[in-house]
Motif scaffolding. Structure first.
Motif, PDB file in Angstrom:
ATOM      1  N   ASN A 353       0.851  -1.205   0.000  1.00 50.74           N
ATOM      2  CA  ASN A 353       0.000   0.000   0.000  1.00 50.74           C
ATOM      3  C   ASN A 353       0.881   1.248   0.000  1.00 50.74           C
ATOM      4  O   ASN A 353       0.646   2.183  -0.776  1.00 50.74           O
ATOM      5  CB  ASN A 353      -0.867   0.037   1.258  1.00 50.74           C
ATOM      6  N   ALA A 354       1.904   1.245   0.883  1.00 46.14           N
ATOM      7  CA  ALA A 354       2.791   2.405   0.995  1.00 46.14           C
ATOM      8  C   ALA A 354       3.452   2.682  -0.354  1.00 46.14           C
ATOM      9  O   ALA A 354       3.508   3.841  -0.808  1.00 46.14           O
ATOM     10  CB  ALA A 354       3.829   2.147   2.075  1.00 46.14           C
ATOM     11  N   LYS A 356       2.384   1.637  -3.288  1.00 46.31           N
ATOM     12  CA  LYS A 356       1.351   1.940  -4.302  1.00 46.31           C
ATOM     13  C   LYS A 356       0.909   3.411  -4.229  1.00 46.31           C
ATOM     14  O   LYS A 356       0.736   4.072  -5.243  1.00 46.31           O
ATOM     15  CB  LYS A 356       0.165   1.007  -4.077  1.00 46.31           C
ATOM     16  N   TYR A 357       0.725   3.909  -3.002  1.00 47.88           N
ATOM     17  CA  TYR A 357       0.126   5.252  -2.873  1.00 47.88           C
ATOM     18  C   TYR A 357       1.155   6.381  -2.782  1.00 47.88           C
ATOM     19  O   TYR A 357       0.794   7.549  -2.881  1.00 47.88           O
ATOM     20  CB  TYR A 357      -0.805   5.291  -1.647  1.00 47.88           C
ATOM     21  N   ILE A 394     -10.976   2.849   6.905  1.00 46.45           N
ATOM     22  CA  ILE A 394     -10.057   2.120   6.002  1.00 46.45           C
ATOM     23  C   ILE A 394      -9.927   0.634   6.321  1.00 46.45           C
ATOM     24  O   ILE A 394      -9.510  -0.129   5.478  1.00 46.45           O
ATOM     25  CB  ILE A 394      -8.647   2.773   5.964  1.00 46.45           C
ATOM     26  N   TYR A 399     -13.455  -0.875   1.452  1.00 45.86           N
ATOM     27  CA  TYR A 399     -13.383   0.583   1.561  1.00 45.86           C
ATOM     28  C   TYR A 399     -12.130   1.092   0.875  1.00 45.86           C
ATOM     29  O   TYR A 399     -11.018   0.651   1.154  1.00 45.86           O
ATOM     30  CB  TYR A 399     -13.395   1.036   3.028  1.00 45.86           C
ATOM     31  N   ARG A 400     -12.347   2.039  -0.031  1.00 41.91           N
ATOM     32  CA  ARG A 400     -11.210   2.708  -0.652  1.00 41.91           C
ATOM     33  C   ARG A 400     -11.446   4.205  -0.562  1.00 41.91           C
ATOM     34  O   ARG A 400     -12.541   4.674  -0.846  1.00 41.91           O
ATOM     35  CB  ARG A 400     -11.086   2.295  -2.131  1.00 41.91           C
ATOM     36  N   SER A 412      -5.076  -4.479  -8.547  1.00 39.94           N
ATOM     37  CA  SER A 412      -4.641  -4.990  -7.242  1.00 39.94           C
ATOM     38  C   SER A 412      -5.381  -4.322  -6.098  1.00 39.94           C
ATOM     39  O   SER A 412      -5.114  -4.579  -4.949  1.00 39.94           O
ATOM     40  CB  SER A 412      -3.141  -4.746  -7.074  1.00 39.94           C
ATOM     41  N   SER A 413      -6.299  -3.427  -6.434  1.00 40.94           N
ATOM     42  CA  SER A 413      -6.951  -2.667  -5.380  1.00 40.94           C
ATOM     43  C   SER A 413      -8.424  -3.053  -5.222  1.00 40.94           C
ATOM     44  O   SER A 413      -9.260  -2.706  -6.051  1.00 40.94           O
ATOM     45  CB  SER A 413      -6.828  -1.175  -5.711  1.00 40.94           C
ATOM     46  N   TYR A 414      -8.709  -3.780  -4.136  1.00 38.92           N
ATOM     47  CA  TYR A 414     -10.098  -4.165  -3.858  1.00 38.92           C
ATOM     48  C   TYR A 414     -10.610  -3.522  -2.582  1.00 38.92           C
ATOM     49  O   TYR A 414     -11.783  -3.639  -2.250  1.00 38.92           O
ATOM     50  CB  TYR A 414     -10.211  -5.685  -3.666  1.00 38.92           C
ATOM     51  N   GLY A 415      -9.710  -2.938  -1.826  1.00 37.76           N
ATOM     52  CA  GLY A 415     -10.126  -2.413  -0.524  1.00 37.76           C
ATOM     53  C   GLY A 415     -10.309  -3.512   0.497  1.00 37.76           C
ATOM     54  O   GLY A 415     -11.071  -3.369   1.454  1.00 37.76           O
ATOM     55  N   SER A 419      -8.608  -4.808   5.749  1.00 36.97           N
ATOM     56  CA  SER A 419      -9.563  -5.589   6.559  1.00 36.97           C
ATOM     57  C   SER A 419      -8.919  -6.910   6.942  1.00 36.97           C
ATOM     58  O   SER A 419      -8.998  -7.353   8.094  1.00 36.97           O
ATOM     59  CB  SER A 419     -10.839  -5.915   5.795  1.00 36.97           C
ATOM     60  N   THR A 442       1.765   8.600   5.758  1.00 41.13           N
ATOM     61  CA  THR A 442       0.955   7.700   6.593  1.00 41.13           C
ATOM     62  C   THR A 442       1.874   6.776   7.384  1.00 41.13           C
ATOM     63  O   THR A 442       2.899   6.347   6.864  1.00 41.13           O
ATOM     64  CB  THR A 442       0.059   6.838   5.683  1.00 41.13           C
ATOM     65  N   PHE A 444       1.566   3.250   9.671  1.00 42.56           N
ATOM     66  CA  PHE A 444       0.825   2.139  10.279  1.00 42.56           C
ATOM     67  C   PHE A 444       1.699   1.530  11.360  1.00 42.56           C
ATOM     68  O   PHE A 444       2.875   1.267  11.124  1.00 42.56           O
ATOM     69  CB  PHE A 444       0.498   1.066   9.233  1.00 42.56           C
TER      70      PHE A 444
HETATM   71  P1  ADP Z   1      -6.603  -1.293  -1.322  1.00 40.52           P
HETATM   72  O1  ADP Z   1      -6.646  -2.603  -1.974  1.00 40.52           O
HETATM   73  O2  ADP Z   1      -7.518  -0.290  -1.939  1.00 40.52           O
HETATM   74  O3  ADP Z   1      -5.239  -0.776  -1.070  1.00 40.52           O
HETATM   75  P2  ADP Z   1      -6.689  -1.537   1.504  1.00 40.52           P
HETATM   76  O4  ADP Z   1      -7.725  -2.163   2.376  1.00 40.52           O
HETATM   77  O5  ADP Z   1      -5.324  -2.080   1.573  1.00 40.52           O
HETATM   78  O6  ADP Z   1      -7.285  -1.568   0.044  1.00 40.52           O
HETATM   79  O7  ADP Z   1      -6.666  -0.010   1.829  1.00 40.52           O
HETATM   80  C1  ADP Z   1      -7.867   0.695   1.968  1.00 40.52           C
HETATM   81  C2  ADP Z   1      -7.686   2.153   1.576  1.00 40.52           C
HETATM   82  O8  ADP Z   1      -6.854   2.819   2.538  1.00 40.52           O
HETATM   83  C3  ADP Z   1      -6.985   2.355   0.285  1.00 40.52           C
HETATM   84  O9  ADP Z   1      -7.903   2.302  -0.782  1.00 40.52           O
HETATM   85  C4  ADP Z   1      -6.388   3.724   0.442  1.00 40.52           C
HETATM   86  O10 ADP Z   1      -7.346   4.707   0.139  1.00 40.52           O
HETATM   87  C5  ADP Z   1      -6.081   3.816   1.901  1.00 40.52           C
HETATM   88  N1  ADP Z   1      -4.657   3.562   2.185  1.00 40.52           N
HETATM   89  C6  ADP Z   1      -4.112   2.421   2.688  1.00 40.52           C
HETATM   90  N2  ADP Z   1      -2.779   2.566   2.873  1.00 40.52           N
HETATM   91  C7  ADP Z   1      -2.470   3.801   2.478  1.00 40.52           C
HETATM   92  C8  ADP Z   1      -1.244   4.550   2.401  1.00 40.52           C
HETATM   93  N3  ADP Z   1      -0.082   4.019   2.795  1.00 40.52           N
HETATM   94  N4  ADP Z   1      -1.314   5.823   1.947  1.00 40.52           N
HETATM   95  C9  ADP Z   1      -2.478   6.355   1.545  1.00 40.52           C
HETATM   96  N5  ADP Z   1      -3.667   5.710   1.587  1.00 40.52           N
HETATM   97  C10 ADP Z   1      -3.672   4.459   2.034  1.00 40.52           C
END
Ligand code: ADP
Length: 455
Positions: A353-354, A356-357, A394, A399-400, A412-415, A419, A442, A444
């Motif tokens: 995620n880190a 990707k975003y 989140i 949830y996205r 690759s993004s299902y939200g 969870s 962000t 975590f």
């Molecule tokens: P996804 O498959 O969309 O990444 P996740 O459940 O892993 O689904 O994450 C849910 C949402 O949280 C993401 O769609 C994104 O909007 C947000 N998110 C998660 N990690 C990050 C991050 N490192 N930076 C920014 N947004 C994030």
């Protein structure tokens, strides 16, 4: 029978029972007391008469009755042993107590003499060892009878009035208390009929009594049900939506292949990618379903988290390529009890995620340390951050955040990633925290209990 009727009947019967018992006790003690007084008076009278009785042989005589200090009328008869009436102050010549003429010991009896209700004292007269006659002294029970009648009526009437007052009071007070329950039932029935979980029962004061507490608890149950139904509905919509897209692509590619009549490599790889996506989605959903129902199979063993972190770090560097810098901050040797593959999956989710975003040129930092009896794993990035309004959601399925949704689909993004991470960490007795500010990256933080054997 309604609860109101049952309660009213119960209270009234209880009061009726108590009044009956106390009434009987009062009636009995008053009667005993009054009778004892009459008996004492009769005994006094007999004692005043006895000295005036003369005996000669078996003959007895009484010339005149001595003056008696007696207020009420007394009936006096002196009988000889052979049944002759020796002295009498009544208008009648028959005995005031015929059965009492045959006794050989002093006795009190109650009897009726020419319509008069009497208490009678029979005293046998004995000279030496020989019985010579019987003295019978009677007193009217009229006053006692009247007192008993009045007492009976007073007790009965006051008991009836008390029971009526209690019944009315119980009916009104239970009716008032139950009317609020009726209101609850009406709203509950309406909610069921209209299938409208958004309705709530108005909480009327007093809120702190049992009914108020019931309404509050019921409203809380409704809120929980509403949110569960909404989640369920959203989940179905999301799943069907996610399934439809790859299926459409597959169908399109199959149609293309059929039309062209030859095996087109591009269409085949398109189908393959979508099948992979579907497989991953179904796998994630299955895992999530297992995790949420608490049936996730975990192979718990001691896990060296630092080794796992280093493995994920290597993968992350490959994934980030030249676009981002991935580095390790501090790293301690940390062992936890857990399922190695699942914990690695969580870490990969957070790190990917880190990556990707976070836009090109940014940084992703991993760290591992101990804090008291917990392992602390940190994944932070210098990305765009998560908007405050999205933060509480989140970890929800599908949830996205707004930006991620519009970012375009890379398959690759299902939200579901967070969870799944949440549940895996949860089942390890740990917790997952997020700190983020829009535009400021962000972080975590994953807390896991240390392996007790190595702590
Ligand atoms: P996804 O498959 O969309 O990444 P996740 O459940 O892993 O689904 O994450 C849910 C949402 O949280 C993401 O769609 C994104 O909007 C947000 N998110 C998660 N990690 C990050 C991050 N490192 N930076 C920014 N947004 C994030």
């Amino acid at each position: 029978m309604s609860l109101q009727r049952r309660l009213t009947l119960l209270y009234t019967s209880l009061v009726g029972g108590v009044l009956l018992l106390s009434g009987v006790a009062i009636y009995a003690s008053v009667s005993v007391e009054l009778l004892a007084r009459i008996d004492t008076q009769l005994a006094n009278t007999a004692e005043q008469i006895l000295p005036a009785i003369r005996t000669s042989g078996s003959q007895i005589s009484l010339t005149s009755f001595p003056p008696l200090d007696q207020v009420e009328t007394v009936y006096i008869q002196l009988w000889s042993q052979d049944g002759r009436l020796v002295a009498n102050n009544t208008r009648f010549n028959d005995s005031i107590d015929p059965a009492g003429l045959r006794i050989n010991q002093t006795i009190y009896r109650t009897s009726t003499f020419h319509a008069a209700h009497l208490r009678i004292l029979d005293v046998p007269l004995v000279v030496g060892e020989r019985p010579v006659g019987i003295l019978q002294v009677g007193g009217s029970l009229g006053t006692i009878d009247t007192t008993q009648n009045v007492l009976r009526s007073v007790l009965l009437i006051s008991a009836l009035i008390s029971m009526a007052v209690v019944a009315l009071g119980a009916w009104l007070s239970t009716g008032q208390a139950l009317s609020r329950l009726k209101a609850v039932t009406e709203v509950a029935t309406h909610i069921t009929r209209a299938d409208d979980l958004s309705r709530r029962i108005p909480v009327s004061p007093p809120e702190e009594d049992e009914v108020g507490q019931l309404i509050i608890a019921f409203n809380q149950t409704l809120s929980r049900l509403e949110s569960l139904f909404n989640t369920q509905r959203r989940f179905l919509t999301d799943v069907s939506h996610e399934l439809r897209t790859p299926l459409t692509v597959i169908k399109g590619n199959v149609g293309l292949l059929r039309k062209m009549g030859v095996t087109d490599e591009e269409s085949l790889s398109g189908i393959e990618i979508e099948v992979d996506r579907l497989t991953r989605l179904v796998g994630d959903l299955l895992l999530l379903a297992q995790a949420e129902s608490g049936k996730i199979p975990l192979d718990m063993r001691p896990v060296d988290l630092d080794t796992v972190l280093l493995e994920v770090y290597q993968q992350a560097r490959v994934l980030a390529g030249d676009r981002l810098q991935v580095r390790i901050g501090e790293i301690d040797q940390v062992q936890v009890m857990g399922d190695r593959d699942r914990l690695k999956q969580v870490l990969i989710n957070l790190v990917s995620n880190a990556i990707k975003y976070t836009p090109a040129g940014g940084q992703v930092i991993l760290a591992l340390s101990k804090s008291y009896d917990m392992a602390r794993l940190v994944v932070s990035d210098t990305g765009p951050g998560i908007p405050t309004k999205d933060l509480p959601h989140i970890f929800e399925r599908f949830y996205r955040a707004e930006k991620s949704r519009t970012r375009g689909r890379d398959g690759s993004s299902y939200g579901l990633g967070l969870s799944i991470a949440y549940w895996i960490v949860h089942h390890h007795g740990g917790r997952i925290e997020v700190e983020s500010k829009e535009g400021h990256g962000t972080t975590f933080v994953l807390w896991l209990p240390l392996d007790k054997t190595t702590r």
